[in-house]
Design a protein around this motif. Structure first.
Motif, PDB file in Angstrom:
ATOM      1  N   VAL A 195       0.857  -1.196   0.000  1.00  0.00           N
ATOM      2  CA  VAL A 195       0.000   0.000   0.000  1.00  0.00           C
ATOM      3  C   VAL A 195       0.887   1.237   0.000  1.00  0.00           C
ATOM      4  O   VAL A 195       1.773   1.364   0.860  1.00  0.00           O
ATOM      5  N   PRO A 196       0.703   2.176  -0.928  1.00  0.00           N
ATOM      6  CA  PRO A 196       1.610   3.345  -1.004  1.00  0.00           C
ATOM      7  C   PRO A 196       1.543   4.196   0.264  1.00  0.00           C
ATOM      8  O   PRO A 196       0.477   4.409   0.848  1.00  0.00           O
ATOM      9  N   ASP A 197       2.704   4.685   0.675  1.00  0.00           N
ATOM     10  CA  ASP A 197       2.759   5.582   1.837  1.00  0.00           C
ATOM     11  C   ASP A 197       2.140   6.943   1.547  1.00  0.00           C
ATOM     12  O   ASP A 197       1.809   7.689   2.478  1.00  0.00           O
ATOM     13  N   SER A 198       1.978   7.279   0.259  1.00  0.00           N
ATOM     14  CA  SER A 198       1.397   8.587  -0.082  1.00  0.00           C
ATOM     15  C   SER A 198      -0.044   8.705   0.411  1.00  0.00           C
ATOM     16  O   SER A 198      -0.514   9.818   0.688  1.00  0.00           O
ATOM     17  N   LEU A 199      -0.761   7.580   0.510  1.00  0.00           N
ATOM     18  CA  LEU A 199      -2.121   7.636   1.040  1.00  0.00           C
ATOM     19  C   LEU A 199      -2.120   8.051   2.509  1.00  0.00           C
ATOM     20  O   LEU A 199      -2.960   8.848   2.940  1.00  0.00           O
ATOM     21  N   ASP A 200      -1.173   7.533   3.270  1.00  0.00           N
ATOM     22  CA  ASP A 200      -1.069   7.921   4.676  1.00  0.00           C
ATOM     23  C   ASP A 200      -0.701   9.397   4.801  1.00  0.00           C
ATOM     24  O   ASP A 200      -1.250  10.117   5.656  1.00  0.00           O
ATOM     25  N   GLU A 201       0.234   9.844   3.974  1.00  0.00           N
ATOM     26  CA  GLU A 201       0.661  11.246   4.055  1.00  0.00           C
ATOM     27  C   GLU A 201      -0.466  12.192   3.677  1.00  0.00           C
ATOM     28  O   GLU A 201      -0.639  13.244   4.306  1.00  0.00           O
ATOM     29  N   ALA A 202      -1.259  11.833   2.660  1.00  0.00           N
ATOM     30  CA  ALA A 202      -2.392  12.686   2.278  1.00  0.00           C
ATOM     31  C   ALA A 202      -3.434  12.739   3.383  1.00  0.00           C
ATOM     32  O   ALA A 202      -4.031  13.790   3.653  1.00  0.00           O
ATOM     33  N   ALA A 203      -3.668  11.605   4.042  1.00  0.00           N
ATOM     34  CA  ALA A 203      -4.637  11.594   5.134  1.00  0.00           C
ATOM     35  C   ALA A 203      -4.140  12.384   6.335  1.00  0.00           C
ATOM     36  O   ALA A 203      -4.927  13.063   7.019  1.00  0.00           O
ATOM     37  N   LYS A 204      -2.837  12.343   6.599  1.00  0.00           N
ATOM     38  CA  LYS A 204      -2.289  13.108   7.718  1.00  0.00           C
ATOM     39  C   LYS A 204      -2.387  14.608   7.453  1.00  0.00           C
ATOM     40  O   LYS A 204      -2.578  15.394   8.386  1.00  0.00           O
ATOM     41  N   LEU A 205      -2.250  15.007   6.186  1.00  0.00           N
ATOM     42  CA  LEU A 205      -2.404  16.429   5.856  1.00  0.00           C
ATOM     43  C   LEU A 205      -3.822  16.908   6.114  1.00  0.00           C
ATOM     44  O   LEU A 205      -4.042  18.086   6.420  1.00  0.00           O
ATOM     45  N   ASP A 206      -4.792  16.005   5.992  1.00  0.00           N
ATOM     46  CA  ASP A 206      -6.180  16.358   6.277  1.00  0.00           C
ATOM     47  C   ASP A 206      -6.535  16.246   7.748  1.00  0.00           C
ATOM     48  O   ASP A 206      -7.692  16.450   8.128  1.00  0.00           O
ATOM     49  N   GLY A 207      -5.556  15.896   8.585  1.00  0.00           N
ATOM     50  CA  GLY A 207      -5.783  15.835  10.014  1.00  0.00           C
ATOM     51  C   GLY A 207      -6.134  14.471  10.564  1.00  0.00           C
ATOM     52  O   GLY A 207      -6.558  14.363  11.722  1.00  0.00           O
ATOM     53  N   ALA A 208      -5.987  13.410   9.779  1.00  0.00           N
ATOM     54  CA  ALA A 208      -6.318  12.066  10.240  1.00  0.00           C
ATOM     55  C   ALA A 208      -5.170  11.484  11.040  1.00  0.00           C
ATOM     56  O   ALA A 208      -4.000  11.691  10.719  1.00  0.00           O
ATOM     57  N   GLY A 209      -5.526  10.765  12.081  1.00  0.00           N
ATOM     58  CA  GLY A 209      -4.527  10.091  12.893  1.00  0.00           C
ATOM     59  C   GLY A 209      -4.327   8.655  12.448  1.00  0.00           C
ATOM     60  O   GLY A 209      -4.916   8.180  11.469  1.00  0.00           O
ATOM     61  N   HIS A 210      -3.487   7.946  13.190  1.00  0.00           N
ATOM     62  CA  HIS A 210      -3.203   6.560  12.817  1.00  0.00           C
ATOM     63  C   HIS A 210      -4.446   5.681  12.901  1.00  0.00           C
ATOM     64  O   HIS A 210      -4.654   4.799  12.058  1.00  0.00           O
ATOM     65  N   ALA A 211      -5.278   5.882  13.896  1.00  0.00           N
ATOM     66  CA  ALA A 211      -6.474   5.052  14.052  1.00  0.00           C
ATOM     67  C   ALA A 211      -7.436   5.247  12.885  1.00  0.00           C
ATOM     68  O   ALA A 211      -7.977   4.277  12.326  1.00  0.00           O
ATOM     69  N   ARG A 212      -7.642   6.498  12.482  1.00  0.00           N
ATOM     70  CA  ARG A 212      -8.559   6.757  11.369  1.00  0.00           C
ATOM     71  C   ARG A 212      -7.986   6.253  10.055  1.00  0.00           C
ATOM     72  O   ARG A 212      -8.715   5.717   9.218  1.00  0.00           O
ATOM     73  N   ILE A 213      -6.697   6.406   9.861  1.00  0.00           N
ATOM     74  CA  ILE A 213      -6.064   5.894   8.644  1.00  0.00           C
ATOM     75  C   ILE A 213      -6.188   4.373   8.575  1.00  0.00           C
ATOM     76  O   ILE A 213      -6.484   3.792   7.528  1.00  0.00           O
ATOM     77  N   PHE A 214      -5.978   3.727   9.716  1.00  0.00           N
ATOM     78  CA  PHE A 214      -6.019   2.267   9.744  1.00  0.00           C
ATOM     79  C   PHE A 214      -7.415   1.742   9.459  1.00  0.00           C
ATOM     80  O   PHE A 214      -7.596   0.836   8.630  1.00  0.00           O
ATOM     81  N   PHE A 215      -8.432   2.299  10.130  1.00  0.00           N
ATOM     82  CA  PHE A 215      -9.775   1.740  10.024  1.00  0.00           C
ATOM     83  C   PHE A 215     -10.509   2.184   8.762  1.00  0.00           C
ATOM     84  O   PHE A 215     -11.353   1.430   8.250  1.00  0.00           O
ATOM     85  N   THR A 216     -10.231   3.358   8.233  1.00  0.00           N
ATOM     86  CA  THR A 216     -10.997   3.872   7.090  1.00  0.00           C
ATOM     87  C   THR A 216     -10.292   3.703   5.751  1.00  0.00           C
ATOM     88  O   THR A 216     -10.962   3.704   4.716  1.00  0.00           O
ATOM     89  N   ILE A 217      -8.961   3.564   5.756  1.00  0.00           N
ATOM     90  CA  ILE A 217      -8.228   3.503   4.480  1.00  0.00           C
ATOM     91  C   ILE A 217      -7.529   2.163   4.312  1.00  0.00           C
ATOM     92  O   ILE A 217      -7.756   1.442   3.337  1.00  0.00           O
ATOM     93  N   ILE A 218      -6.680   1.822   5.261  1.00  0.00           N
ATOM     94  CA  ILE A 218      -5.816   0.652   5.091  1.00  0.00           C
ATOM     95  C   ILE A 218      -6.614  -0.644   5.074  1.00  0.00           C
ATOM     96  O   ILE A 218      -6.388  -1.520   4.228  1.00  0.00           O
ATOM     97  N   LEU A 219      -7.545  -0.807   6.000  1.00  0.00           N
ATOM     98  CA  LEU A 219      -8.278  -2.070   6.091  1.00  0.00           C
ATOM     99  C   LEU A 219      -9.049  -2.382   4.816  1.00  0.00           C
ATOM    100  O   LEU A 219      -9.201  -3.543   4.427  1.00  0.00           O
ATOM    101  N   ARG A 220      -9.565  -1.369   4.145  1.00  0.00           N
ATOM    102  CA  ARG A 220     -10.311  -1.598   2.898  1.00  0.00           C
ATOM    103  C   ARG A 220      -9.378  -2.010   1.761  1.00  0.00           C
ATOM    104  O   ARG A 220      -9.788  -2.770   0.882  1.00  0.00           O
ATOM    105  N   LEU A 221      -8.162  -1.525   1.788  1.00  0.00           N
ATOM    106  CA  LEU A 221      -7.231  -1.855   0.706  1.00  0.00           C
ATOM    107  C   LEU A 221      -6.585  -3.229   0.886  1.00  0.00           C
ATOM    108  O   LEU A 221      -6.134  -3.824  -0.089  1.00  0.00           O
ATOM    109  N   VAL A 222      -6.526  -3.701   2.114  1.00  0.00           N
ATOM    110  CA  VAL A 222      -5.885  -4.995   2.387  1.00  0.00           C
ATOM    111  C   VAL A 222      -6.927  -6.066   2.687  1.00  0.00           C
ATOM    112  O   VAL A 222      -6.613  -7.071   3.349  1.00  0.00           O
ATOM    113  N   ALA A 223      -8.150  -5.873   2.208  1.00  0.00           N
ATOM    114  CA  ALA A 223      -9.209  -6.865   2.463  1.00  0.00           C
ATOM    115  C   ALA A 223      -8.857  -8.261   1.951  1.00  0.00           C
ATOM    116  O   ALA A 223      -9.200  -9.256   2.608  1.00  0.00           O
ATOM    117  N   PRO A 224      -8.180  -8.422   0.799  1.00  0.00           N
ATOM    118  CA  PRO A 224      -7.849  -9.791   0.349  1.00  0.00           C
ATOM    119  C   PRO A 224      -6.990 -10.571   1.339  1.00  0.00           C
ATOM    120  O   PRO A 224      -7.258 -11.736   1.608  1.00  0.00           O
TER     121      PRO A 224
END
Length: 307
Positions: A195-224
């Protein structure tokens, strides 16, 4: 005066010369692709025959191992009726216990493994490399070697916390979680790195923390990979016999693997039909879960081939 245009001679398009079709030769076909068909047929027969034999034995009322050699020689559902009518061997309770323990272990393994894999993949902290290496080293030794240690540990814990002692399903789930987290965490760690780190960096710029990034972005991308880990954990928990037989003692609390052994523990050939019927029903949850998660597994394979 009418001027007519000269008529040009018709040009004919030359037809391409097609190569002459070679006559069919069995030796050439067999050397090219024929042997692959034979290997495929042999593997299908090798894989399907045990399943057909167990299904045929479950429908054979004779009940013995020797009299079940003829495939589908007799059809009867009396073995399935007897399976649920024995008060000393509560198959329905075993089935429910297996589903509860398997699903709980699979969900816990997926959740805890995903949390650990996210930490190892996205965060940089002291001891990160040592932790990853320790996960690999621990998995070298099978969990079967720790049966005696697990027995002594649960015996001691049961005196202080009865819920974590012997003959308790919660204690068995904790043992399964501890044994499955290592290899599953390392497996998820490799997929999280795709999963590209740029997604985490873009979410952090919008004020998202690690918990929000993990539950709303990462988990959906690693569903397989979550589906694969959950399926493998459920299958391993359902098929386990040694650890569950050591921890669970009361017949009403045992799982299918331990309970079905009681049908053939005294005389291996006496209740073979009932044992086969129980094995057929025990395979249905695994098959249903695999068919449900198949789309996630296939999408994970195709995504991995493109990245």
């Amino acid at each position: 005066m009418t001027v007519t245009a000269p008529v040009l001679p018709e040009t004919t398009t030359p037809t391409p010369l097609l190569p002459a079709k070679r006559p069919f030769r069995f030796s050439r076909w067999f050397a090219a692709t024929g042997w692959r068909h034979l290997v495929g047929i042999a593997m299908v027969v090798f894989s399907v025959f045990p399943l057909l034999y167990v299904l045929s034995a479950s429908l054979n009322r004779s009940g013995t191992l020797l009299q079940s050699n003829g495939l589908f020689s007799s059809l009867s559902v009396e073995n399935y009726v007897e399976l649920f009518s024995s008060p000393e061997r509560p198959y329905a309770a075993w089935f429910a216990n297996t589903l509860v323990i398997g699903i709980t272990t699979a969900l816990g393994t997926v959740f805890l493994g995903a949390l650990a894999a996210y930490c190892f993949s996205r965060m940089r902290f002291t001891g990160r490399r040592v932790g990853l290496l320790s996960l690999l080293i621990v998995q070298i030794f099978p969990q079967l070697l720790a049966v005696v240690a697990i027995f002594l540990l649960l015996t001691t814990l049961g005196e202080v916390f009865p819920i974590l002692g012997l003959d308790n399903q919660i204690a068995l789930i904790m043992v399964y979680l501890g044994g499955a987290l290592g290899v599953n965490t390392y497996l998820m760690y490799g997929f999280f790195n795709t999963v590209p780190d740029s997604l985490d960096e873009a979410a952090k710029l919008d004020g998202a923390g690690h918990a929000r990034i993990f539950f709303t972005i990462i988990l959906r991308l690693v569903a397989p990979i979550l589906a694969v880990v959950g399926l493998l954990s459920f299958i391993a928990t359902t098929n386990d016999f040694v650890i569950s037989s050591v921890i669970l003692i009361t017949p009403e609390k045992q799982t299918l693997a331990v309970g079905l052994y009681q049908f053939v523990s005294d005389d291996f050939t006496a209740n073979w039909g009932v044992f086969a019927a129980g094995a057929v029903l025990a395979a249905l949850p695994v098959m249903a879960l695999f068919l449900y998660l198949q789309k996630y597994i296939v999408s994970g394979l195709t995504a991995g081939s493109v990245k």
